[in-house]
Design an enzyme around this catalytic site. Sequence first.
Site, PDB file in Angstrom:
ATOM      1  N   ASN A  15      37.146 -33.060 -12.143  1.00  0.00           N
ATOM      2  CA  ASN A  15      35.905 -32.282 -12.302  1.00  0.00           C
ATOM      3  C   ASN A  15      34.787 -32.852 -11.437  1.00  0.00           C
ATOM      4  O   ASN A  15      34.014 -32.112 -10.826  1.00  0.00           O
ATOM      5  CB  ASN A  15      35.442 -32.281 -13.765  1.00  0.00           C
ATOM      6  CG  ASN A  15      36.470 -31.679 -14.694  1.00  0.00           C
ATOM      7  OD1 ASN A  15      37.271 -32.406 -15.276  1.00  0.00           O
ATOM      8  ND2 ASN A  15      36.484 -30.369 -14.816  1.00  0.00           N
ATOM      9  N   ASP A  45      29.488 -43.691 -11.599  1.00  0.00           N
ATOM     10  CA  ASP A  45      29.681 -43.860 -13.032  1.00  0.00           C
ATOM     11  C   ASP A  45      28.571 -43.074 -13.708  1.00  0.00           C
ATOM     12  O   ASP A  45      27.412 -43.141 -13.289  1.00  0.00           O
ATOM     13  CB  ASP A  45      29.627 -45.344 -13.416  1.00  0.00           C
ATOM     14  CG  ASP A  45      30.447 -45.629 -14.668  1.00  0.00           C
ATOM     15  OD1 ASP A  45      31.546 -45.064 -14.815  1.00  0.00           O
ATOM     16  OD2 ASP A  45      29.986 -46.415 -15.522  1.00  0.00           O
ATOM     17  N   THR A  46      28.959 -42.311 -14.718  1.00  0.00           N
ATOM     18  CA  THR A  46      27.993 -41.440 -15.402  1.00  0.00           C
ATOM     19  C   THR A  46      28.034 -41.693 -16.896  1.00  0.00           C
ATOM     20  O   THR A  46      29.103 -41.941 -17.461  1.00  0.00           O
ATOM     21  CB  THR A  46      28.342 -39.958 -15.120  1.00  0.00           C
ATOM     22  OG1 THR A  46      28.148 -39.699 -13.733  1.00  0.00           O
ATOM     23  CG2 THR A  46      27.461 -39.016 -15.929  1.00  0.00           C
ATOM     24  N   GLY A  88      33.695 -32.663 -20.167  1.00  0.00           N
ATOM     25  CA  GLY A  88      33.029 -33.709 -20.938  1.00  0.00           C
ATOM     26  C   GLY A  88      32.074 -33.154 -21.989  1.00  0.00           C
ATOM     27  O   GLY A  88      32.444 -32.310 -22.807  1.00  0.00           O
ATOM     28  N   ASP A 145      29.506 -31.289 -21.529  1.00  0.00           N
ATOM     29  CA  ASP A 145      28.794 -30.088 -21.067  1.00  0.00           C
ATOM     30  C   ASP A 145      28.561 -29.031 -22.154  1.00  0.00           C
ATOM     31  O   ASP A 145      27.490 -28.411 -22.176  1.00  0.00           O
ATOM     32  CB  ASP A 145      29.528 -29.446 -19.881  1.00  0.00           C
ATOM     33  CG  ASP A 145      29.243 -30.148 -18.564  1.00  0.00           C
ATOM     34  OD1 ASP A 145      28.305 -30.966 -18.516  1.00  0.00           O
ATOM     35  OD2 ASP A 145      29.955 -29.871 -17.584  1.00  0.00           O
TER      36      ASP A 145
HETATM   37  P1  ITT Z   1      36.220 -42.013 -12.965  1.00  0.00           P
HETATM   38  O1  ITT Z   1      35.833 -43.331 -13.574  1.00  0.00           O
HETATM   39  O2  ITT Z   1      37.625 -41.988 -12.467  1.00  0.00           O
HETATM   40  O3  ITT Z   1      35.227 -41.540 -11.942  1.00  0.00           O
HETATM   41  P2  ITT Z   1      35.698 -40.968 -15.633  1.00  0.00           P
HETATM   42  O4  ITT Z   1      35.926 -39.632 -16.283  1.00  0.00           O
HETATM   43  O5  ITT Z   1      36.278 -42.178 -16.309  1.00  0.00           O
HETATM   44  O6  ITT Z   1      36.199 -40.874 -14.112  1.00  0.00           O
HETATM   45  P3  ITT Z   1      33.074 -42.062 -16.099  1.00  0.00           P
HETATM   46  O7  ITT Z   1      33.580 -43.430 -16.353  1.00  0.00           O
HETATM   47  O8  ITT Z   1      31.851 -41.916 -15.250  1.00  0.00           O
HETATM   48  O9  ITT Z   1      34.169 -41.124 -15.428  1.00  0.00           O
HETATM   49  O10 ITT Z   1      32.916 -41.392 -17.520  1.00  0.00           O
HETATM   50  C1  ITT Z   1      31.908 -40.604 -17.842  1.00  0.00           C
HETATM   51  C2  ITT Z   1      32.310 -39.657 -18.938  1.00  0.00           C
HETATM   52  O11 ITT Z   1      31.106 -38.973 -19.247  1.00  0.00           O
HETATM   53  C3  ITT Z   1      33.312 -38.598 -18.509  1.00  0.00           C
HETATM   54  O12 ITT Z   1      34.618 -38.890 -18.869  1.00  0.00           O
HETATM   55  C4  ITT Z   1      32.799 -37.351 -19.231  1.00  0.00           C
HETATM   56  O13 ITT Z   1      33.295 -37.306 -20.535  1.00  0.00           O
HETATM   57  C5  ITT Z   1      31.316 -37.599 -19.287  1.00  0.00           C
HETATM   58  N1  ITT Z   1      30.628 -36.947 -18.162  1.00  0.00           N
HETATM   59  C6  ITT Z   1      30.398 -37.448 -16.918  1.00  0.00           C
HETATM   60  N2  ITT Z   1      29.739 -36.562 -16.168  1.00  0.00           N
HETATM   61  C7  ITT Z   1      29.554 -35.476 -16.942  1.00  0.00           C
HETATM   62  C8  ITT Z   1      28.964 -34.224 -16.738  1.00  0.00           C
HETATM   63  O14 ITT Z   1      28.432 -33.872 -15.567  1.00  0.00           O
HETATM   64  N3  ITT Z   1      28.949 -33.358 -17.747  1.00  0.00           N
HETATM   65  C9  ITT Z   1      29.491 -33.673 -18.941  1.00  0.00           C
HETATM   66  N4  ITT Z   1      30.085 -34.827 -19.218  1.00  0.00           N
HETATM   67  C10 ITT Z   1      30.119 -35.726 -18.225  1.00  0.00           C
END
Ligand code: ITT
Length: 198
Positions: A12, A69-70, A150, A152
């Site tokens: 995504n 990282d988000t 996620g 959203d």
């Molecule tokens: P990578 O580390 O491989 O990039 P990840 O899914 O583990 O992928 P993160 O560690 O940044 O990514 O996790 C952030 C979580 O926060 C992610 O799994 C989603 O559940 C949520 N998330 C991140 N960006 C989002 C968005 O734009 N909208 C909604 N939920 C989001």
Amino acid sequence: MEKLIFATNNQNKVEEIKSLIGDLFEVVSLKEAGIDIEIPEPHNTLEENATEKSRTIYQLTNQNCFSEDTGLEVAALNGEPGVKSARYAGEAVSFSNNLDKLLINLKGKTDRRAQFKTVISLILNGKEHQFTGICQGRVIDFERGTNGFGYDPVFVPDGSDKTFAEMTLEEKNFFSHRKKATAQLLAFLSLNGKNSSI
Ligand code: ITT
């Protein structure tokens, strides 16, 4: 075209970033680069985890790359799930497990303020740079919409009545944390090309 590896396993995120970067740079996902690796996220801040991800891929490929990282930071939960957003309900859980836990923990709380924060870590010509984007809004108490991923379906950004999951990708990009961080990345890259020593 200048190539950048995007160090993520989240498809995504790849779609969103590609829609934001267009054909200004060639963004290559780990999957497209044939790299199958679980990147560790051992730290307590988004900044450190973003760095960990980009360094891991840079050490592996020696190529220009970036990661992000988000986290969703909820005021009434003292900033949680924050850096633990992907693992809020435990290791190897689904988006909906995390979302369910969030709604349960927010049940009955009137302060619904929250923000998404994205930290991008870029490694260009061996040097690291970071860019941050924040989107403020609120968490509603039930899911609305089926787009996105996620959290959203429960997040409504300030300035809209829709959740991110009720928006098209273009609409989400207008408000999003990822868009704001990516805009800074693009501005930086347009000033500092591949052969720059910066
Ligand atoms: P990578 O580390 O491989 O990039 P990840 O899914 O583990 O992928 P993160 O560690 O940044 O990514 O996790 C952030 C979580 O926060 C992610 O799994 C989603 O559940 C949520 N998330 C991140 N960006 C989002 C968005 O734009 N909208 C909604 N939920 C989001």
